[in-house]
Design a protein around this motif. Structure first.
Motif, PDB file in Angstrom:
ATOM      1  N   TYR A  48       0.880  -1.158   0.000  1.00 32.33           N
ATOM      2  CA  TYR A  48       0.000   0.000   0.000  1.00 32.33           C
ATOM      3  C   TYR A  48       0.919   1.209   0.000  1.00 32.33           C
ATOM      4  O   TYR A  48       2.131   1.086   0.163  1.00 32.33           O
ATOM      5  CB  TYR A  48      -0.872   0.000   1.261  1.00 32.33           C
ATOM      6  N   ASP A  49       0.358   2.389  -0.168  1.00 31.46           N
ATOM      7  CA  ASP A  49       1.139   3.627  -0.141  1.00 31.46           C
ATOM      8  C   ASP A  49       1.051   4.199   1.267  1.00 31.46           C
ATOM      9  O   ASP A  49      -0.034   4.610   1.699  1.00 31.46           O
ATOM     10  CB  ASP A  49       0.552   4.611  -1.167  1.00 31.46           C
ATOM     11  N   ILE A  50       2.167   4.236   1.994  1.00 28.68           N
ATOM     12  CA  ILE A  50       2.091   4.670   3.391  1.00 28.68           C
ATOM     13  C   ILE A  50       1.672   6.135   3.507  1.00 28.68           C
ATOM     14  O   ILE A  50       1.171   6.556   4.543  1.00 28.68           O
ATOM     15  CB  ILE A  50       3.412   4.405   4.158  1.00 28.68           C
ATOM     16  N   ASP A  51       1.840   6.917   2.444  1.00 27.82           N
ATOM     17  CA  ASP A  51       1.447   8.332   2.507  1.00 27.82           C
ATOM     18  C   ASP A  51      -0.068   8.518   2.540  1.00 27.82           C
ATOM     19  O   ASP A  51      -0.557   9.613   2.817  1.00 27.82           O
ATOM     20  CB  ASP A  51       2.047   9.101   1.325  1.00 27.82           C
ATOM     21  N   TRP A  52      -0.828   7.447   2.250  1.00 26.44           N
ATOM     22  CA  TRP A  52      -2.282   7.547   2.397  1.00 26.44           C
ATOM     23  C   TRP A  52      -2.668   7.954   3.823  1.00 26.44           C
ATOM     24  O   TRP A  52      -3.707   8.581   4.033  1.00 26.44           O
ATOM     25  CB  TRP A  52      -2.942   6.180   2.124  1.00 26.44           C
TER      26      TRP A  52
ATOM     27  N   GLY B 210      -6.362   8.102  10.617  1.00 30.50           N
ATOM     28  CA  GLY B 210      -6.710   7.009  11.527  1.00 30.50           C
ATOM     29  C   GLY B 210      -7.832   6.147  10.983  1.00 30.50           C
ATOM     30  O   GLY B 210      -7.789   4.920  11.061  1.00 30.50           O
ATOM     31  N   GLU B 211      -8.845   6.802  10.440  1.00 31.40           N
ATOM     32  CA  GLU B 211      -9.970   6.026   9.902  1.00 31.40           C
ATOM     33  C   GLU B 211      -9.542   5.229   8.668  1.00 31.40           C
ATOM     34  O   GLU B 211      -9.963   4.076   8.478  1.00 31.40           O
ATOM     35  CB  GLU B 211     -11.137   6.948   9.567  1.00 31.40           C
ATOM     36  N   MET B 212      -8.706   5.845   7.832  1.00 26.49           N
ATOM     37  CA  MET B 212      -8.221   5.110   6.658  1.00 26.49           C
ATOM     38  C   MET B 212      -7.304   3.967   7.085  1.00 26.49           C
ATOM     39  O   MET B 212      -7.360   2.868   6.523  1.00 26.49           O
ATOM     40  CB  MET B 212      -7.488   6.059   5.707  1.00 26.49           C
ATOM     41  N   GLY B 213      -6.460   4.242   8.088  1.00 25.78           N
ATOM     42  CA  GLY B 213      -5.567   3.200   8.575  1.00 25.78           C
ATOM     43  C   GLY B 213      -6.337   2.011   9.131  1.00 25.78           C
ATOM     44  O   GLY B 213      -6.015   0.860   8.860  1.00 25.78           O
ATOM     45  N   ALA B 214      -7.366   2.302   9.914  1.00 30.60           N
ATOM     46  CA  ALA B 214      -8.176   1.219  10.482  1.00 30.60           C
ATOM     47  C   ALA B 214      -8.845   0.411   9.379  1.00 30.60           C
ATOM     48  O   ALA B 214      -8.887  -0.823   9.432  1.00 30.60           O
ATOM     49  CB  ALA B 214      -9.225   1.798  11.426  1.00 30.60           C
ATOM     50  N   ALA B 215      -9.354   1.112   8.371  1.00 29.17           N
ATOM     51  CA  ALA B 215     -10.028   0.397   7.279  1.00 29.17           C
ATOM     52  C   ALA B 215      -9.040  -0.452   6.495  1.00 29.17           C
ATOM     53  O   ALA B 215      -9.392  -1.521   5.983  1.00 29.17           O
ATOM     54  CB  ALA B 215     -10.730   1.391   6.354  1.00 29.17           C
ATOM     55  N   LEU B 216      -7.792   0.000   6.415  1.00 28.45           N
ATOM     56  CA  LEU B 216      -6.787  -0.818   5.729  1.00 28.45           C
ATOM     57  C   LEU B 216      -6.427  -2.040   6.573  1.00 28.45           C
ATOM     58  O   LEU B 216      -6.413  -3.165   6.073  1.00 28.45           O
ATOM     59  CB  LEU B 216      -5.532  -0.019   5.424  1.00 28.45           C
TER      60      LEU B 216
ATOM     61  N   MET C  16      -8.090   1.501  18.037  1.00 26.81           N
ATOM     62  CA  MET C  16      -6.768   2.040  18.392  1.00 26.81           C
ATOM     63  C   MET C  16      -6.121   2.722  17.186  1.00 26.81           C
ATOM     64  O   MET C  16      -5.460   3.747  17.331  1.00 26.81           O
ATOM     65  CB  MET C  16      -5.878   0.924  18.925  1.00 26.81           C
ATOM     66  N   PHE C  17      -6.316   2.163  16.011  1.00 29.70           N
ATOM     67  CA  PHE C  17      -5.774   2.801  14.798  1.00 29.70           C
ATOM     68  C   PHE C  17      -6.508   4.103  14.510  1.00 29.70           C
ATOM     69  O   PHE C  17      -5.906   5.099  14.119  1.00 29.70           O
ATOM     70  CB  PHE C  17      -5.869   1.849  13.607  1.00 29.70           C
ATOM     71  N   MET C  18      -7.832   4.084  14.714  1.00 29.10           N
ATOM     72  CA  MET C  18      -8.601   5.309  14.496  1.00 29.10           C
ATOM     73  C   MET C  18      -8.107   6.416  15.416  1.00 29.10           C
ATOM     74  O   MET C  18      -8.150   7.589  15.079  1.00 29.10           O
ATOM     75  CB  MET C  18     -10.087   5.040  14.768  1.00 29.10           C
ATOM     76  N   GLN C  19      -7.635   6.059  16.604  1.00 28.55           N
ATOM     77  CA  GLN C  19      -7.228   7.038  17.602  1.00 28.55           C
ATOM     78  C   GLN C  19      -5.785   7.494  17.462  1.00 28.55           C
ATOM     79  O   GLN C  19      -5.399   8.445  18.139  1.00 28.55           O
ATOM     80  CB  GLN C  19      -7.355   6.417  18.990  1.00 28.55           C
TER      81      GLN C  19
END
Lengths: 282, 129
Positions: free
Chosen positions: A149-153, A162-168, A188-191
């Motif tokens: 994935y692209d970490i810059d997302w 956080g929300e994108m990270g959690a969804a990933l 925890m990712f969302m936060q």
């Protein structure tokens, strides 16, 4: 008899350490007595991932679990000047953070347990800094994982990282886990703080310094046990096996029906595997 | 098969309309998504989180924002109540080489939870979340 507070057995405290000349106030949770086990969380999360193990009375009867929030994570503050800094975790900072925590917390011969990036550091420590430790439990751990994935997302001014990270990362959670714990894992990712997941991934997806060196790990006195879930798409069972195969004497456990966050997403399925791992540490 | 899949996507659209939290999560999602299964094209037009219509291809004139291309067997595995590893998530198609995600991926990622939960609506109800 007076009423007693209905607290869980986990207690939280703070300790200040210095890493590469910078001061960090670190939050640490602790529960139990006996053999110390210092437990490290994944990228983009915090010590709450370990709360089920730390609330397990049978385990805390013989083990003292210590779970820090890495600097920038959970209740640990970022360093002074963070507001103008791009957070990019490095192997050097991570290793020194672990060693300084072991020293500051006066831990004698602790078992190291870490998941994902915490598992990667288990292998770094086993190779380069094994002295303070009794052994290493490396969960969802491999020598190197390039990003799919692209970490810059995960750090942008126009969207919630956080929300994108959690969804990933939900891609790395097995469907068999209890719904509440699958969502607590994502919470925890969302936060997580802005840019923190990206900064962790910078280390996790770019540092290939272990490649070709795992054969140098000596497991004769400091065991290395690698654990991996069948639903982990980031560190797959094949990645973990490739890693274990390169470490003479290392053992591997493949956990069915579990993903990249075993202790958090499915505590009941993880528990017997973790009991086995602790037993392997001698 | 092609008609069946269109009906299935439309059924997922009806389930979507019954999910208030997805309505909220998809409030800013007004895009057309191409889902291509074994070369058969389905254009899913969303408006503010509602699936407004499903149009079968082939079409070279329908603009789409991002596309998911995979095969019927992989999609069937994805829609099992407890999918096997790598078929439990849309990114599994990519990771295992069973599919591709193309186009404006950032739009997908910005709406990732919404879109993943929409795609999971093809599973039996109790397994969808």
């Amino acid at each position: 008899m007076s009423a007693q507070p209905a607290y869980e057995p986990i207690i939280g405290r703070y300790v200040t350490i210095e890493v590469q000349g910078r001061s960090y106030r670190v939050f640490v949770e602790e529960a139990g007595q006996g053999q110390p086990v210092i437990c490290f969380h994944t990228a983009g999360a915090d010590s709450r991932q370990w709360r089920h193990i730390m609330n397990d009375a049978e385990l805390t009867a013989n083990y003292r679990f210590i779970a820090p929030d890495m600097p920038w994570h959970g209740k640990s503050l970022p360093p002074e000047g963070f507001e103008e800094e791009e957070y990019l975790l490095t192997t050097e900072v991570y290793v020194e953070t672990v060693l300084k925590l072991v020293e500051a917390l006066a831990l004698e011969n602790p078992i190291y347990a870490g998941c994902s990036m915490g598992g990667r550091i288990a292998l770094q420590l086993a190779l380069n800094n094994p002295e303070p430790f009794k052994g290493f439990i490396a969960i969802e751990a491999s020598d190197f994982q390039p990003a799919w994935y692209d970490i810059d997302w995960f750090h942008r001014p126009d969207a919630h990282g956080g929300e994108m990270g959690a969804a990933l990362v939900s891609a790395n959670i097995a469907p068999q886990g209890p719904k509440a714990e699958r969502w607590n894992t994502q919470w925890m990712f969302m936060q997580s703080g802005p840019g923190v997941f990206r900064g962790d991934l910078n280390f996790y997806t770019k540092d290939d310094s272990l490649v070709g060196k795992l054969g140098g790990i000596d497991t004769s006195e400091k065991p290395v046990h690698i654990m991996v879930g069948t639903y982990d798409m980031t560190c797959t069972p094949e990645d973990a096996k490739r890693t274990a195969d390169q470490i003479p004497g290392a053992t591997l456990a493949v956990m069915e029906g579990i993903g990249h966050f075993p202790m958090s997403e499915n505590p009941a399925t993880f528990r017997p595997h973790f009991v086995e791992a602790l037993a392997k540490m001698g | 098969m092609t008609h069946d899949l269109r009906v299935r996507f439309e059924d997922m659209g009806r389930k979507l309309a019954e999910k208030p939290h997805l309505k909220r999560l998809g409030a800013l999602f007004s895009e057309t998504v191409l889902i291509e299964i074994d070369g058969n094209e389905y254009y899913l037009a969303f408006h503010r989180g509602d699936l407004e219509r499903v149009t079968e291809g082939p079409s070279r004139q329908t603009p789409w924002r991002f596309a998911i291309r995979t095969d019927a067997e992989a999609l069937d595995k994805f829609w099992q109540p407890i999918p096997e590893p790598s078929f439990h998530d849309i990114f599994g198609f990519v990771k295992t080489g069973r599919g591709r995600i193309e186009g404006d991926i950032l739009v997908l990622v910005k709406n990732l939870r919404f879109f993943k939960e929409f795609m999971a609506l093809g599973r039996p109800e109790e397994a969808a979340a």
